[in-house]
Design an enzyme around this catalytic site. Structure first.
Site, PDB file in Angstrom:
ATOM      1  N   GLU A 185      -4.975  -3.812  -2.186  1.00  0.00           N
ATOM      2  CA  GLU A 185      -6.462  -3.355  -2.042  1.00  0.00           C
ATOM      3  C   GLU A 185      -6.741  -2.118  -0.999  1.00  0.00           C
ATOM      4  O   GLU A 185      -7.919  -1.649  -0.992  1.00  0.00           O
ATOM      5  CB  GLU A 185      -7.166  -4.706  -1.508  1.00  0.00           C
ATOM      6  CG  GLU A 185      -6.906  -5.149   0.024  1.00  0.00           C
ATOM      7  CD  GLU A 185      -5.458  -5.980  -0.012  1.00  0.00           C
ATOM      8  OE1 GLU A 185      -4.777  -5.832  -0.811  1.00  0.00           O
ATOM      9  OE2 GLU A 185      -5.746  -7.207   0.685  1.00  0.00           O
ATOM     10  N   LYS A 221      -0.917  -6.626  -9.519  1.00  0.00           N
ATOM     11  CA  LYS A 221      -2.020  -6.738  -8.454  1.00  0.00           C
ATOM     12  C   LYS A 221      -1.767  -5.733  -7.256  1.00  0.00           C
ATOM     13  O   LYS A 221      -0.838  -6.203  -6.286  1.00  0.00           O
ATOM     14  CB  LYS A 221      -1.940  -8.360  -7.810  1.00  0.00           C
ATOM     15  CG  LYS A 221      -3.223  -8.820  -7.124  1.00  0.00           C
ATOM     16  CD  LYS A 221      -3.622  -8.114  -6.042  1.00  0.00           C
ATOM     17  CE  LYS A 221      -2.900  -8.143  -4.754  1.00  0.00           C
ATOM     18  NZ  LYS A 221      -3.087  -7.289  -3.621  1.00  0.00           N
ATOM     19  N   CYS A 272       9.517   1.674   3.466  1.00  0.00           N
ATOM     20  CA  CYS A 272      10.371   0.601   3.574  1.00  0.00           C
ATOM     21  C   CYS A 272      12.071   1.249   3.918  1.00  0.00           C
ATOM     22  O   CYS A 272      12.472   0.482   4.575  1.00  0.00           O
ATOM     23  CB  CYS A 272      10.377  -0.399   2.726  1.00  0.00           C
ATOM     24  SG  CYS A 272      10.872   0.265   1.209  1.00  0.00           S
ATOM     25  N   PHE A 292       0.975  -1.247   0.137  1.00  0.00           N
ATOM     26  CA  PHE A 292      -0.245   0.062  -0.023  1.00  0.00           C
ATOM     27  C   PHE A 292       0.853   1.050  -0.057  1.00  0.00           C
ATOM     28  O   PHE A 292       0.213   2.365  -0.259  1.00  0.00           O
ATOM     29  CB  PHE A 292      -1.163   0.061   1.092  1.00  0.00           C
ATOM     30  CG  PHE A 292      -0.520   0.411   2.547  1.00  0.00           C
ATOM     31  CD1 PHE A 292      -0.193   1.790   2.948  1.00  0.00           C
ATOM     32  CD2 PHE A 292       0.020  -0.432   3.503  1.00  0.00           C
ATOM     33  CE1 PHE A 292       0.612   1.978   4.113  1.00  0.00           C
ATOM     34  CE2 PHE A 292       0.918  -0.059   4.405  1.00  0.00           C
ATOM     35  CZ  PHE A 292       0.863   1.281   4.797  1.00  0.00           C
ATOM     36  N   SER A 338       5.518  -7.051   3.342  1.00  0.00           N
ATOM     37  CA  SER A 338       6.244  -7.317   4.535  1.00  0.00           C
ATOM     38  C   SER A 338       6.790  -8.705   4.588  1.00  0.00           C
ATOM     39  O   SER A 338       6.689  -9.465   3.571  1.00  0.00           O
ATOM     40  CB  SER A 338       4.950  -7.535   5.771  1.00  0.00           C
ATOM     41  OG  SER A 338       4.038  -8.241   5.101  1.00  0.00           O
ATOM     42  N   GLU A 344       9.081  -4.225  13.055  1.00  0.00           N
ATOM     43  CA  GLU A 344       9.041  -3.174  12.029  1.00  0.00           C
ATOM     44  C   GLU A 344       7.658  -2.590  12.622  1.00  0.00           C
ATOM     45  O   GLU A 344       6.364  -3.282  12.330  1.00  0.00           O
ATOM     46  CB  GLU A 344       8.831  -3.612  10.744  1.00  0.00           C
ATOM     47  CG  GLU A 344       8.676  -2.615   9.668  1.00  0.00           C
ATOM     48  CD  GLU A 344       8.337  -2.955   8.341  1.00  0.00           C
ATOM     49  OE1 GLU A 344       7.729  -4.166   8.208  1.00  0.00           O
ATOM     50  OE2 GLU A 344       8.915  -2.498   7.205  1.00  0.00           O
TER      51      GLU A 344
HETATM   52  P1  NAD Z   1       1.506  -6.575   2.884  1.00  0.00           P
HETATM   53  O1  NAD Z   1       2.691  -7.754   3.109  1.00  0.00           O
HETATM   54  O2  NAD Z   1       0.185  -6.611   3.974  1.00  0.00           O
HETATM   55  O3  NAD Z   1       0.770  -6.813   1.513  1.00  0.00           O
HETATM   56  C1  NAD Z   1       1.664  -6.623   0.233  1.00  0.00           C
HETATM   57  C2  NAD Z   1       0.774  -7.352  -0.725  1.00  0.00           C
HETATM   58  O4  NAD Z   1       0.671  -8.696  -0.579  1.00  0.00           O
HETATM   59  C3  NAD Z   1      -0.449  -6.912  -1.049  1.00  0.00           C
HETATM   60  O5  NAD Z   1      -0.653  -6.377  -2.472  1.00  0.00           O
HETATM   61  C4  NAD Z   1      -1.454  -7.859  -0.404  1.00  0.00           C
HETATM   62  O6  NAD Z   1      -2.731  -7.710  -1.006  1.00  0.00           O
HETATM   63  C5  NAD Z   1      -0.719  -8.853  -0.669  1.00  0.00           C
HETATM   64  N1  NAD Z   1      -1.072 -10.083   0.477  1.00  0.00           N
HETATM   65  C6  NAD Z   1      -1.348  -9.765   1.669  1.00  0.00           C
HETATM   66  N2  NAD Z   1      -1.342 -11.065   2.514  1.00  0.00           N
HETATM   67  C7  NAD Z   1      -1.153 -11.748   1.604  1.00  0.00           C
HETATM   68  C8  NAD Z   1      -1.084 -13.302   1.872  1.00  0.00           C
HETATM   69  N3  NAD Z   1      -1.344 -13.877   3.059  1.00  0.00           N
HETATM   70  N4  NAD Z   1      -0.741 -14.075   0.594  1.00  0.00           N
HETATM   71  C9  NAD Z   1      -0.517 -13.324  -0.558  1.00  0.00           C
HETATM   72  N5  NAD Z   1      -0.625 -12.053  -0.553  1.00  0.00           N
HETATM   73  C10 NAD Z   1      -0.811 -11.399   0.278  1.00  0.00           C
HETATM   74  O7  NAD Z   1       2.437  -5.289   2.814  1.00  0.00           O
HETATM   75  P2  NAD Z   1       1.582  -3.803   3.180  1.00  0.00           P
HETATM   76  O8  NAD Z   1       1.265  -3.738   4.527  1.00  0.00           O
HETATM   77  O9  NAD Z   1       0.773  -3.571   2.004  1.00  0.00           O
HETATM   78  O10 NAD Z   1       2.925  -2.914   2.756  1.00  0.00           O
HETATM   79  C11 NAD Z   1       3.996  -2.624   3.927  1.00  0.00           C
HETATM   80  C12 NAD Z   1       5.072  -3.472   4.010  1.00  0.00           C
HETATM   81  O11 NAD Z   1       5.680  -3.571   2.664  1.00  0.00           O
HETATM   82  C13 NAD Z   1       6.136  -3.105   5.098  1.00  0.00           C
HETATM   83  O12 NAD Z   1       6.531  -4.343   5.671  1.00  0.00           O
HETATM   84  C14 NAD Z   1       7.184  -2.587   4.366  1.00  0.00           C
HETATM   85  O13 NAD Z   1       8.595  -2.443   4.575  1.00  0.00           O
HETATM   86  C15 NAD Z   1       7.163  -3.265   2.984  1.00  0.00           C
HETATM   87  N6  NAD Z   1       7.541  -2.657   1.960  1.00  0.00           N
HETATM   88  C16 NAD Z   1       8.923  -3.055   1.478  1.00  0.00           C
HETATM   89  C17 NAD Z   1       9.669  -2.700   0.653  1.00  0.00           C
HETATM   90  C18 NAD Z   1      11.005  -2.963  -0.040  1.00  0.00           C
HETATM   91  O14 NAD Z   1      11.447  -2.424  -0.968  1.00  0.00           O
HETATM   92  N7  NAD Z   1      11.514  -4.021   0.622  1.00  0.00           N
HETATM   93  C19 NAD Z   1       8.962  -1.437  -0.372  1.00  0.00           C
HETATM   94  C20 NAD Z   1       7.717  -1.027   0.211  1.00  0.00           C
HETATM   95  C21 NAD Z   1       7.061  -1.726   1.182  1.00  0.00           C
END
Ligand code: NAD
Length: 510
Positions: A188, A185, A293, A161, A238, A395
């Site tokens: 959401e 994708k 991140c 997000f 994450s 985090e």
């Molecule tokens: P998230 O992991 O909850 O979701 C990321 C994506 O995965 C979304 O599209 C979501 O719909 C999908 N998703 C969620 N649960 C899932 C599951 N059980 N199985 C499959 N897909 C699933 O992350 P978020 O809350 O949207 O974003 C924040 C996180 O992203 C933080 O941990 C941040 O550090 C990380 N992030 C990392 C980077 C990087 O470059 N390393 C960059 C941006 C954000």
């Protein structure tokens, strides 16, 4: 199937659908999820959540798109990328305001994210040069050998997000330039901007099916992993989900890169310019309300520098303007993504006090006039944090900065290298030898020297180490080109009419 019950009037609802074959498309699934304006706390839309049958539809469209696109010349691809670049530039305010409306970050920050994403589009415009490969003439008599890099096919990008424009742009410009079809994708939680990006691709002349948007959640992602026609997956999110995606997609035989979470440390040595270090800590700690991140979440104050640095950080916190991201007054920090997330971060602030850290600034209880239901939280600063505290280990992904104090530089380096994450890190010093030692020995993928958020430019590559990235390749730059292409080596002989004779020996150069 989970029943969707919106908290607002279904008839007045803004329905956010998929983008398939160059148009907004409702698909079969009736599952939906509410989308909020974090600044008001109100529901503003409902996003579709694709199921396996919808994934089949999107992948079939992408397969058709790929058949055309892989045979489209590099010149034509480049022209479409240039056209897309111009359209993004022309619509950057619209893109930024869509981001701000669903994410909560302030307009200037959202514009910054569009600009950083655009740099990757500009990088991909040079695809003709990026795909140049080695050629050797006469490796044997009348034999030439060369390498080509070919697209992998249909690839999917699953994004978080916190950067709904920039993170997809880490992926799709390079994937598409290399000749693949791309299925995005998006998160959401802030899905609308993905449809504007898709529309701009269509206006730029990209053939149908080469860029599809599939709205959804975990169900959608797992169906993409299981789909045999999806050749590769790029994920950013994450750490627990990144680990799952990497394991599941690898087991399904796919190429996968999965970028995870972070806990980024900024070391401040006693010889640093304390004013500049405080500016950097506040900018990198509280920008985008800490939902980056690459945010700095831990300041490691070495020697006696903490006694000078902490008051300087606290003074700057007092001046931060927190409010709606689209306000006419230029705000420094907007709302968090959701009520649940704001409450989770507040829980960490309560825990930090219980764990014994010194609360220098507490951002809880902040209300903004006219936006009383918004998901706001003020900047929070903890001093004297220790490495066994949960506020240090986890985090938090909010406007919470922890100061850890160490006596020596060696201790500071050791605690970063003990962290399970390894995304970004920085050192603030005027000592070139210390800076050099740090950049050589620190366990992180992106290192800043007097630069608090060292996000690489588009012609380098973005990625962390350890639990911040699962897979071999980083995002965009040369590593992106490598990820989205397959190597093929051609050995070609045009013999002279006099070369004749059967030889069952292994091909050699004798
Ligand atoms: P998230 O992991 O909850 O979701 C990321 C994506 O995965 C979304 O599209 C979501 O719909 C999908 N998703 C969620 N649960 C899932 C599951 N059980 N199985 C499959 N897909 C699933 O992350 P978020 O809350 O949207 O974003 C924040 C996180 O992203 C933080 O941990 C941040 O550090 C990380 N992030 C990392 C980077 C990087 O470059 N390393 C960059 C941006 C954000």
């Amino acid at each position: 199937m989970r029943e969707w019950v919106s908290v607002c009037d279904a008839d007045a609802m803004n329905l956010i659908d998929h983008w398939i074959d160059g148009a907004t498309t409702p698909l079969a699934s009736t599952r939906r999820s509410d989308v909020f304006n974090p600044a008001s706390g109100q529901v503003t839309g409902a996003v579709a959540l694709a199921e396996p049958a919808d994934v089949n539809t999107a992948v079939a469209s992408a397969c058709r798109g790929y058949e055309t696109w892989r045979d489209t010349s590099l010149t034509k691809r480049s022209q479409i990328l240039f056209a897309y670049r111009q359209l993004v530039e022309a619509h950057k305010l619209e893109l930024a305001e869509l981001v701000s409306a669903e994410h909560g970050k302030v307009r200037a920050d959202a514009l910054g994210e569009v600009g950083r994403g655009l740099e990757v589009v500009e990088f991909a415009c040079g695809i003709g040069t990026l795909l140049q490969t080695p050629f050797n003439e006469d490796v044997s008599s009348s034999v030439d050998t060369w390498t080509v890099r070919q697209p992998v096919g249909v690839v999917a990008g699953i994004t978080p997000f916190n950067f709904p424009v920039m993170v997809p742009m880490w992926m799709y410009p390079v994937a598409i330039a290399c000749g693949n079809a791309f299925i995005l994708k998006p998160s959401e939680k802030d899905p609308s901007v993905s449809l504007l990006m898709a529309r701009l691709w269509t206006e730029a002349g990209l053939p149908e099916g080469v860029f599809n948007v599939l709205q959804g959640d975990a169900v959608t992602v797992n169906a993409l992993i299981d789909h045999p026609d999806v050749a590769a997956l790029s994920f950013v999110g994450s750490t627990p989900i990144a680990r799952h995606i990497h394991t599941a997609a690898s087991a399904a035989g796919k190429r996968v890169q999965a970028l995870g979470g972070a806990k980024n440390h900024m070391v401040v040595l006693p010889d640093a310019d304390v004013g500049q270090a405080a500016d950097a800590a506040v900018s990198a700690g509280y920008g985008s309300a800490g939902e980056r991140c690459m945010a700095i979440s831990v300041v490691v104050a070495v020697g006696d520098v903490g006694d000078r640095l902490v008051p300087e950080i606290a003074n700057r916190i007092d001046d931060l303007k927190v409010g709606p991201g689209l306000s006419d007054d230029d705000m420094d920090m907007g709302a968090l993504i959701s009520r649940d997330h704001r409450d989770r971060v507040s829980g960490y602030i309560e825990l930090g006090a219980v764990e014994g850290a010194t609360v220098v600034a507490d951002g809880r209880g902040l209300t903004i006039d006219g936006h009383e239901d918004g998901f706001f939280l003020g900047a929070t600063l903890f001093d004297h944090v220790t490495t066994e505290m949960k506020i240090y280990e986890d985090e938090i992904f909010g406007p919470v900065l922890c100061v850890v104090r160490t006596e020596t530089y060696d201790e500071a380096l050791a605690l970063i290298n003990d962290s399970p994450f390894g995304n970004g890190t920085a050192i603030f010093t005027n000592d070139g030898g210390a800076a050099r030692h740090f950049r050589r020995n620190v366990e992180a993928g992106m290192v800043g020297v007097n630069v608090p958020i060292p996000v690489p430019m588009s012609f380098h590559s973005f990625g962390g180490w350890n639990d911040s990235l699962f897979g071999d390749t980083h995002a965009y730059g040369a590593e992106g080109v490598k990820f989205y292409t397959r190597n093929k080596v051609i050995t070609e002989r045009w013999p002279s009419p006099h070369d004749r004779g059967v030889d069952l020996g292994f091909p050699s150069n004798s």
